[in-house]
Design an enzyme around this catalytic site. Sequence first.
Site, PDB file in Angstrom:
ATOM      1  N   ARG A 235      -3.737   6.723   0.556  1.00  0.00           N
ATOM      2  CA  ARG A 235      -4.279   7.959   1.145  1.00  0.00           C
ATOM      3  C   ARG A 235      -3.345   8.695   2.083  1.00  0.00           C
ATOM      4  O   ARG A 235      -3.603   9.843   2.424  1.00  0.00           O
ATOM      5  CB  ARG A 235      -5.586   7.633   1.882  1.00  0.00           C
ATOM      6  CG  ARG A 235      -6.734   7.347   0.937  1.00  0.00           C
ATOM      7  CD  ARG A 235      -7.902   6.719   1.665  1.00  0.00           C
ATOM      8  NE  ARG A 235      -7.473   5.446   2.241  1.00  0.00           N
ATOM      9  CZ  ARG A 235      -8.308   4.524   2.719  1.00  0.00           C
ATOM     10  NH1 ARG A 235      -9.597   4.746   2.724  1.00  0.00           N
ATOM     11  NH2 ARG A 235      -7.834   3.402   3.222  1.00  0.00           N
TER      12      ARG A 235
ATOM     13  N   ASP B 213      -6.508  -3.163  -7.483  1.00  0.00           N
ATOM     14  CA  ASP B 213      -7.045  -3.750  -6.254  1.00  0.00           C
ATOM     15  C   ASP B 213      -7.316  -5.226  -6.489  1.00  0.00           C
ATOM     16  O   ASP B 213      -7.571  -5.646  -7.624  1.00  0.00           O
ATOM     17  CB  ASP B 213      -8.333  -3.051  -5.820  1.00  0.00           C
ATOM     18  CG  ASP B 213      -8.673  -3.384  -4.374  1.00  0.00           C
ATOM     19  OD1 ASP B 213      -8.146  -2.712  -3.471  1.00  0.00           O
ATOM     20  OD2 ASP B 213      -9.435  -4.354  -4.147  1.00  0.00           O
TER      21      ASP B 213
ATOM     22  N   ARG C 188       0.810  -1.223   0.000  1.00  0.00           N
ATOM     23  CA  ARG C 188       0.000   0.000   0.000  1.00  0.00           C
ATOM     24  C   ARG C 188       0.843   1.273   0.000  1.00  0.00           C
ATOM     25  O   ARG C 188       0.458   2.279   0.592  1.00  0.00           O
ATOM     26  CB  ARG C 188      -0.970   0.032   1.182  1.00  0.00           C
ATOM     27  CG  ARG C 188      -2.090  -0.974   1.101  1.00  0.00           C
ATOM     28  CD  ARG C 188      -3.256  -0.430   0.267  1.00  0.00           C
ATOM     29  NE  ARG C 188      -4.358  -1.361   0.225  1.00  0.00           N
ATOM     30  CZ  ARG C 188      -5.451  -1.261   0.983  1.00  0.00           C
ATOM     31  NH1 ARG C 188      -5.577  -0.266   1.816  1.00  0.00           N
ATOM     32  NH2 ARG C 188      -6.407  -2.142   0.871  1.00  0.00           N
TER      33      ARG C 188
ATOM     34  N   TYR D  40     -14.295 -12.761   0.051  1.00  0.00           N
ATOM     35  CA  TYR D  40     -15.031 -11.501  -0.127  1.00  0.00           C
ATOM     36  C   TYR D  40     -16.321 -11.732  -0.915  1.00  0.00           C
ATOM     37  O   TYR D  40     -17.353 -11.122  -0.634  1.00  0.00           O
ATOM     38  CB  TYR D  40     -14.161 -10.468  -0.851  1.00  0.00           C
ATOM     39  CG  TYR D  40     -13.206  -9.722   0.063  1.00  0.00           C
ATOM     40  CD1 TYR D  40     -13.648  -8.630   0.819  1.00  0.00           C
ATOM     41  CD2 TYR D  40     -11.875 -10.096   0.183  1.00  0.00           C
ATOM     42  CE1 TYR D  40     -12.787  -7.943   1.657  1.00  0.00           C
ATOM     43  CE2 TYR D  40     -10.994  -9.412   1.021  1.00  0.00           C
ATOM     44  CZ  TYR D  40     -11.464  -8.344   1.760  1.00  0.00           C
ATOM     45  OH  TYR D  40     -10.620  -7.659   2.597  1.00  0.00           O
TER      46      TYR D  40
ATOM     47  N   ARG E 275      -7.045  11.191  -6.460  1.00  0.00           N
ATOM     48  CA  ARG E 275      -8.216  10.370  -6.132  1.00  0.00           C
ATOM     49  C   ARG E 275      -9.482  11.218  -6.118  1.00  0.00           C
ATOM     50  O   ARG E 275     -10.558  10.725  -6.479  1.00  0.00           O
ATOM     51  CB  ARG E 275      -7.962   9.717  -4.770  1.00  0.00           C
ATOM     52  CG  ARG E 275      -9.011   8.830  -4.234  1.00  0.00           C
ATOM     53  CD  ARG E 275      -9.078   7.502  -4.963  1.00  0.00           C
ATOM     54  NE  ARG E 275      -9.984   6.620  -4.229  1.00  0.00           N
ATOM     55  CZ  ARG E 275     -11.313   6.685  -4.343  1.00  0.00           C
ATOM     56  NH1 ARG E 275     -11.866   7.506  -5.198  1.00  0.00           N
ATOM     57  NH2 ARG E 275     -12.076   5.892  -3.617  1.00  0.00           N
TER      58      ARG E 275
HETATM   59  O1  CP3 Z   1      -0.019  -1.696  -2.451  1.00  0.00           O
HETATM   60  C1  CP3 Z   1      -0.271  -0.806  -3.305  1.00  0.00           C
HETATM   61  O2  CP3 Z   1       0.130   0.374  -3.180  1.00  0.00           O
HETATM   62  C2  CP3 Z   1      -0.971  -1.208  -4.580  1.00  0.00           C
HETATM   63  C3  CP3 Z   1      -2.399  -1.107  -4.596  1.00  0.00           C
HETATM   64  C4  CP3 Z   1      -3.265  -1.994  -3.734  1.00  0.00           C
HETATM   65  C5  CP3 Z   1      -4.494  -1.540  -3.178  1.00  0.00           C
HETATM   66  N1  CP3 Z   1      -5.125  -2.596  -2.585  1.00  0.00           N
HETATM   67  C6  CP3 Z   1      -4.995  -0.178  -3.291  1.00  0.00           C
HETATM   68  C7  CP3 Z   1      -6.144   0.262  -2.475  1.00  0.00           C
HETATM   69  C8  CP3 Z   1      -3.145  -3.348  -3.393  1.00  0.00           C
HETATM   70  C9  CP3 Z   1      -2.004  -4.306  -3.664  1.00  0.00           C
HETATM   71  C10 CP3 Z   1      -4.326  -3.706  -2.672  1.00  0.00           C
HETATM   72  C11 CP3 Z   1      -4.592  -5.063  -2.170  1.00  0.00           C
HETATM   73  C12 CP3 Z   1      -5.827  -5.331  -1.436  1.00  0.00           C
HETATM   74  N2  CP3 Z   1      -7.059  -4.790  -1.618  1.00  0.00           N
HETATM   75  C13 CP3 Z   1      -5.929  -6.319  -0.436  1.00  0.00           C
HETATM   76  C14 CP3 Z   1      -4.832  -7.244   0.002  1.00  0.00           C
HETATM   77  C15 CP3 Z   1      -3.900  -6.606   0.962  1.00  0.00           C
HETATM   78  C16 CP3 Z   1      -4.521  -6.285   2.283  1.00  0.00           C
HETATM   79  O3  CP3 Z   1      -4.632  -5.075   2.572  1.00  0.00           O
HETATM   80  O4  CP3 Z   1      -4.869  -7.216   3.021  1.00  0.00           O
HETATM   81  C17 CP3 Z   1      -7.255  -6.314   0.021  1.00  0.00           C
HETATM   82  C18 CP3 Z   1      -7.851  -7.202   1.107  1.00  0.00           C
HETATM   83  C19 CP3 Z   1      -7.970  -5.346  -0.736  1.00  0.00           C
HETATM   84  C20 CP3 Z   1      -9.423  -5.022  -0.676  1.00  0.00           C
HETATM   85  C21 CP3 Z   1      -9.673  -3.622  -0.303  1.00  0.00           C
HETATM   86  N3  CP3 Z   1      -9.363  -2.536  -1.107  1.00  0.00           N
HETATM   87  C22 CP3 Z   1     -10.278  -3.131   0.872  1.00  0.00           C
HETATM   88  C23 CP3 Z   1     -10.758  -3.990   2.030  1.00  0.00           C
HETATM   89  C24 CP3 Z   1     -10.318  -1.746   0.760  1.00  0.00           C
HETATM   90  C25 CP3 Z   1     -10.990  -0.782   1.723  1.00  0.00           C
HETATM   91  C26 CP3 Z   1     -10.160  -0.502   2.906  1.00  0.00           C
HETATM   92  C27 CP3 Z   1      -9.420   0.776   2.726  1.00  0.00           C
HETATM   93  O5  CP3 Z   1      -8.222   0.808   3.066  1.00  0.00           O
HETATM   94  O6  CP3 Z   1     -10.044   1.744   2.282  1.00  0.00           O
HETATM   95  C28 CP3 Z   1      -9.700  -1.385  -0.463  1.00  0.00           C
HETATM   96  C29 CP3 Z   1      -9.505  -0.038  -1.011  1.00  0.00           C
HETATM   97  C30 CP3 Z   1      -8.147   0.355  -1.464  1.00  0.00           C
HETATM   98  N4  CP3 Z   1      -7.291  -0.427  -2.189  1.00  0.00           N
HETATM   99  C31 CP3 Z   1      -7.521   1.622  -1.258  1.00  0.00           C
HETATM  100  C32 CP3 Z   1      -6.269   1.564  -1.889  1.00  0.00           C
HETATM  101  C33 CP3 Z   1      -5.261   2.655  -1.991  1.00  0.00           C
HETATM  102  C34 CP3 Z   1      -8.146   2.806  -0.558  1.00  0.00           C
HETATM  103  C35 CP3 Z   1      -9.246   3.340  -1.426  1.00  0.00           C
HETATM  104  C36 CP3 Z   1      -9.319   4.843  -1.553  1.00  0.00           C
HETATM  105  O7  CP3 Z   1      -8.422   5.500  -2.109  1.00  0.00           O
HETATM  106  O8  CP3 Z   1     -10.360   5.388  -1.149  1.00  0.00           O
END
Ligand code: CP3
Length: 345
Positions: free
Chosen positions: A30, A76, A26, A152, A39
Amino acid sequence: MMTTGKPLLVALAGEVVRPAPVWLMRQAGRYLPEYRALRAREPDFLRFCLTPKLATEVTLQPIRRFGLDGAILFSDILVPPFALGHGVRFVEGEGPVLERVTSRAQVEALDLSRARGVWAPVMETVRRLRGALPPGVTLIGFAGAPFTVAAYMVEGGGSRDFAEARRMAFAEPGLFGALVARLEEATIDYLSAQVEAGAEALMLFDSWAGVLSPAQFRRWVIEPTARIAAALRARFPAVPLIGFPRGAGPMLGDYAEGTGAQAVGLDTALPAAWAARILPAGVTGQGNLDPMALVAGGAALAEEVATLMRAVAGRPWVVNLGHGIVPQTPPEHVAELVALVRAAS
Ligand code: CP3
């Protein structure tokens, strides 16, 4: 034996590289004001992921700021189920909301030929990134592992314990297995397309692997991952796969041996020194600093980095967190972390 090349790729090939390569799960997100600014232009998160201009730019933001060794494609793990035609949306302040899988018909409806069209912009992002990254930086492609994505889809969103997915895996293994098998096939296709577009290493996020019993872990985590790893290795023998079975605990060694992944990610709870002993020779470790140590910064972070580097001395290792960066992380602390790792050679 000394290989010249990108430090992250050399480490993933099983060689000890010092200073250890470093990137962060990540790392685009944000906590960066420049991420929040882009974003804000696209409120629909899935559309944000599927817009090559925006996804390329946010992937590059942490690379420019911090000089990390790896750039992870911005997307994602829920993009593939969306592309397969499953209902997925991101609700502001709530996270992902998915259509719930309850029937075989929903599994049969998942459509790989449709998916290729929907995820085509992701491949365009990968191509753009390969042209834009500095020469020493490795481009990492990724997907969610079948179990975590299935969890999920069955649960209809995030969950503390994924109770319904676990129930289905026991009570309706035919249905759950059909879903996992379909996702396995889609994952091989999706990751192969990323490699063809220019990804140099791949990572499989099995974020919820830790909710399973050991036998279920073998069936739904190790076995599908082993088949994905074998299929990718047959097509792209030079491209390393990093497996991340979050919460694996004492199953970590079985995961590494059973999947054939070249590298294994550790979550924060695992002792790195233990992993360094039990991982098969030649398997690279990745992790596992506490994201909260990164929020804290200062002496606490320095101490954690020093402890990690001592624990994994003499072992091929990639420094990372044990889970993703949290939004409240001060960006300066990431710069601090990179400096600490580079000074710890
Ligand atoms: O790592 C990186 O920088 C690359 C991008 C990336 C994202 N999600 C961007 C993201 C990667 C590799 C992921 C993986 C991901 N997504 C996982 C596996 C890793 C982990 O965290 O366990 C999972 C379970 C998800 C599913 C997911 N995506 C959830 C549960 C959420 C909401 C929670 C949150 O943090 O908001 C997301 C959204 C998400 N994915 C964001 C980002 C930057 C935030 C969204 C936003 O900008 O509003």
